[in-house]
Design a protein around this motif. Sequence first.
Motif, PDB file in Angstrom:
ATOM      1  N   ASN A  71      26.869 -35.259  -3.358  1.00 15.15           N
ATOM      2  CA  ASN A  71      27.446 -36.488  -2.813  1.00 15.15           C
ATOM      3  C   ASN A  71      27.845 -37.512  -3.883  1.00 15.15           C
ATOM      4  O   ASN A  71      28.126 -38.672  -3.569  1.00 15.15           O
ATOM      5  CB  ASN A  71      26.460 -37.129  -1.829  1.00 15.15           C
ATOM      6  CG  ASN A  71      25.112 -37.414  -2.468  1.00 15.15           C
ATOM      7  OD1 ASN A  71      24.953 -37.293  -3.690  1.00 15.15           O
ATOM      8  ND2 ASN A  71      24.138 -37.764  -1.657  1.00 15.15           N
ATOM      9  N   GLN A  80      27.937 -28.417   7.715  1.00 17.53           N
ATOM     10  CA  GLN A  80      27.746 -29.737   7.120  1.00 17.53           C
ATOM     11  C   GLN A  80      27.530 -30.800   8.143  1.00 17.53           C
ATOM     12  O   GLN A  80      28.036 -30.880   9.158  1.00 17.53           O
ATOM     13  CB  GLN A  80      28.950 -30.114   6.235  1.00 17.53           C
ATOM     14  CG  GLN A  80      29.062 -29.229   5.048  1.00 17.53           C
ATOM     15  CD  GLN A  80      27.898 -29.349   4.085  1.00 17.53           C
ATOM     16  OE1 GLN A  80      27.475 -30.452   3.748  1.00 17.53           O
ATOM     17  NE2 GLN A  80      27.353 -28.249   3.669  1.00 17.53           N
ATOM     18  N   ARG A  97      33.009 -37.637  -8.162  1.00 20.18           N
ATOM     19  CA  ARG A  97      33.540 -37.265  -6.852  1.00 20.18           C
ATOM     20  C   ARG A  97      32.400 -36.866  -5.914  1.00 20.18           C
ATOM     21  O   ARG A  97      31.441 -36.208  -6.312  1.00 20.18           O
ATOM     22  CB  ARG A  97      34.498 -36.082  -7.023  1.00 20.18           C
ATOM     23  CG  ARG A  97      34.951 -35.439  -5.768  1.00 20.18           C
ATOM     24  CD  ARG A  97      36.277 -35.872  -5.214  1.00 20.18           C
ATOM     25  NE  ARG A  97      37.267 -36.138  -6.233  1.00 20.18           N
ATOM     26  CZ  ARG A  97      38.068 -37.203  -6.185  1.00 20.18           C
ATOM     27  NH1 ARG A  97      37.980 -38.072  -5.210  1.00 20.18           N
ATOM     28  NH2 ARG A  97      38.975 -37.397  -7.114  1.00 20.18           N
ATOM     29  N   ASP A  98      32.522 -37.302  -4.670  1.00 20.98           N
ATOM     30  CA  ASP A  98      31.613 -36.893  -3.605  1.00 20.98           C
ATOM     31  C   ASP A  98      32.146 -35.581  -3.032  1.00 20.98           C
ATOM     32  O   ASP A  98      33.141 -35.580  -2.297  1.00 20.98           O
ATOM     33  CB  ASP A  98      31.555 -37.978  -2.523  1.00 20.98           C
ATOM     34  CG  ASP A  98      30.690 -37.586  -1.339  1.00 20.98           C
ATOM     35  OD1 ASP A  98      30.209 -36.435  -1.275  1.00 20.98           O
ATOM     36  OD2 ASP A  98      30.514 -38.447  -0.459  1.00 20.98           O
ATOM     37  N   HIS A  99      31.519 -34.489  -3.388  1.00 20.60           N
ATOM     38  CA  HIS A  99      32.006 -33.183  -2.950  1.00 20.60           C
ATOM     39  C   HIS A  99      31.685 -32.880  -1.489  1.00 20.60           C
ATOM     40  O   HIS A  99      32.094 -31.844  -0.977  1.00 20.60           O
ATOM     41  CB  HIS A  99      31.440 -32.075  -3.863  1.00 20.60           C
ATOM     42  CG  HIS A  99      31.972 -32.147  -5.253  1.00 20.60           C
ATOM     43  ND1 HIS A  99      31.205 -31.864  -6.354  1.00 20.60           N
ATOM     44  CD2 HIS A  99      33.189 -32.497  -5.732  1.00 20.60           C
ATOM     45  CE1 HIS A  99      31.936 -32.021  -7.447  1.00 20.60           C
ATOM     46  NE2 HIS A  99      33.137 -32.410  -7.097  1.00 20.60           N
ATOM     47  N   THR A 100      30.957 -33.767  -0.833  1.00 23.35           N
ATOM     48  CA  THR A 100      30.673 -33.568   0.593  1.00 23.35           C
ATOM     49  C   THR A 100      31.689 -34.301   1.473  1.00 23.35           C
ATOM     50  O   THR A 100      31.627 -34.167   2.694  1.00 23.35           O
ATOM     51  CB  THR A 100      29.257 -34.051   0.954  1.00 23.35           C
ATOM     52  OG1 THR A 100      29.165 -35.465   0.740  1.00 23.35           O
ATOM     53  CG2 THR A 100      28.207 -33.318   0.131  1.00 23.35           C
ATOM     54  N   ASP A 101      32.577 -35.066   0.853  1.00 18.56           N
ATOM     55  CA  ASP A 101      33.580 -35.833   1.597  1.00 18.56           C
ATOM     56  C   ASP A 101      34.707 -34.895   2.020  1.00 18.56           C
ATOM     57  O   ASP A 101      35.605 -34.576   1.251  1.00 18.56           O
ATOM     58  CB  ASP A 101      34.119 -36.959   0.716  1.00 18.56           C
ATOM     59  CG  ASP A 101      35.099 -37.857   1.446  1.00 18.56           C
ATOM     60  OD1 ASP A 101      35.728 -37.405   2.427  1.00 18.56           O
ATOM     61  OD2 ASP A 101      35.235 -39.020   1.023  1.00 18.56           O
ATOM     62  N   ARG A 102      34.635 -34.475   3.272  1.00 18.59           N
ATOM     63  CA  ARG A 102      35.591 -33.489   3.783  1.00 18.59           C
ATOM     64  C   ARG A 102      37.030 -33.958   3.657  1.00 18.59           C
ATOM     65  O   ARG A 102      37.909 -33.194   3.259  1.00 18.59           O
ATOM     66  CB  ARG A 102      35.269 -33.190   5.252  1.00 18.59           C
ATOM     67  CG  ARG A 102      36.222 -32.206   5.887  1.00 18.59           C
ATOM     68  CD  ARG A 102      35.955 -32.058   7.371  1.00 18.59           C
ATOM     69  NE  ARG A 102      34.658 -31.465   7.611  1.00 18.59           N
ATOM     70  CZ  ARG A 102      34.472 -30.247   8.079  1.00 18.59           C
ATOM     71  NH1 ARG A 102      35.508 -29.505   8.364  1.00 18.59           N
ATOM     72  NH2 ARG A 102      33.270 -29.776   8.277  1.00 18.59           N
ATOM     73  N   GLU A 154      38.419 -36.251   1.597  1.00 23.17           N
ATOM     74  CA  GLU A 154      38.856 -36.299   0.197  1.00 23.17           C
ATOM     75  C   GLU A 154      39.014 -34.902  -0.385  1.00 23.17           C
ATOM     76  O   GLU A 154      40.001 -34.596  -1.047  1.00 23.17           O
ATOM     77  CB  GLU A 154      37.852 -37.110  -0.628  1.00 23.17           C
ATOM     78  CG  GLU A 154      38.228 -37.268  -2.075  1.00 23.17           C
ATOM     79  CD  GLU A 154      39.487 -38.084  -2.292  1.00 23.17           C
ATOM     80  OE1 GLU A 154      40.214 -37.771  -3.244  1.00 23.17           O
ATOM     81  OE2 GLU A 154      39.751 -39.017  -1.514  1.00 23.17           O
ATOM     82  N   CYS A 214      31.860 -28.902   1.104  1.00 24.51           N
ATOM     83  CA  CYS A 214      32.586 -29.975   1.791  1.00 24.51           C
ATOM     84  C   CYS A 214      33.006 -29.624   3.201  1.00 24.51           C
ATOM     85  O   CYS A 214      33.083 -30.485   4.056  1.00 24.51           O
ATOM     86  CB  CYS A 214      33.835 -30.392   1.018  1.00 24.51           C
ATOM     87  SG  CYS A 214      35.218 -29.228   1.113  1.00 24.51           S
ATOM     88  N   CYS A 215      33.333 -28.372   3.392  1.00 29.66           N
ATOM     89  CA  CYS A 215      34.130 -28.074   4.569  1.00 29.66           C
ATOM     90  C   CYS A 215      33.547 -27.032   5.514  1.00 29.66           C
ATOM     91  O   CYS A 215      34.227 -26.643   6.466  1.00 29.66           O
ATOM     92  CB  CYS A 215      35.523 -27.639   4.118  1.00 29.66           C
ATOM     93  SG  CYS A 215      36.325 -28.874   3.067  1.00 29.66           S
TER      94      CYS A 215
END
Length: 143
Positions: A68, A143, A82-87, A89, A138-139
């Motif tokens: 995150n 999640q 970068r927040d890699h959990t931000d779907r 983005e 992320c996707c």
Amino acid sequence: MSEEVMHRLHGKRGAERRMGSEMRRLLLALGAAALSSLPGVSLADGDAERGQALYRIYCTQCHGLQGNGRGVNVPDMAVMPRDHTDRVEMSARTDEDLFKAIQGGGKAVDKSVLMPAWGGNFSDENIRDLVAYLRKLCCSEAQ
């Protein structure tokens, strides 16, 4: 975006920079498409489990254990990772964008120079594994 609209929004120099940036993106996309069309080469073929193992060793210091963007290095960083959990983005980034960012660092994709280039440490297969894990992180529906 048309050149005329970009001139109005960004001025001549800004429009030129933006056009250069868009041209680089186009060339990268074409290069990645050409690479992906080679037999046996696909950026989406990575192994997410191997990517997760690499991520835990090399990426969590900045991107955090949960991905995150809240790693232990964040208090000393001028730019948030970068927040890699931000779907939303992460969905805006292609696999090729992620591959290039990992391989060449943030500077290679006009992002923060704090993101190191890992191309000297990771093989292309390792980077594809990391891209596969980032997509899972992320996707995935879990999640």
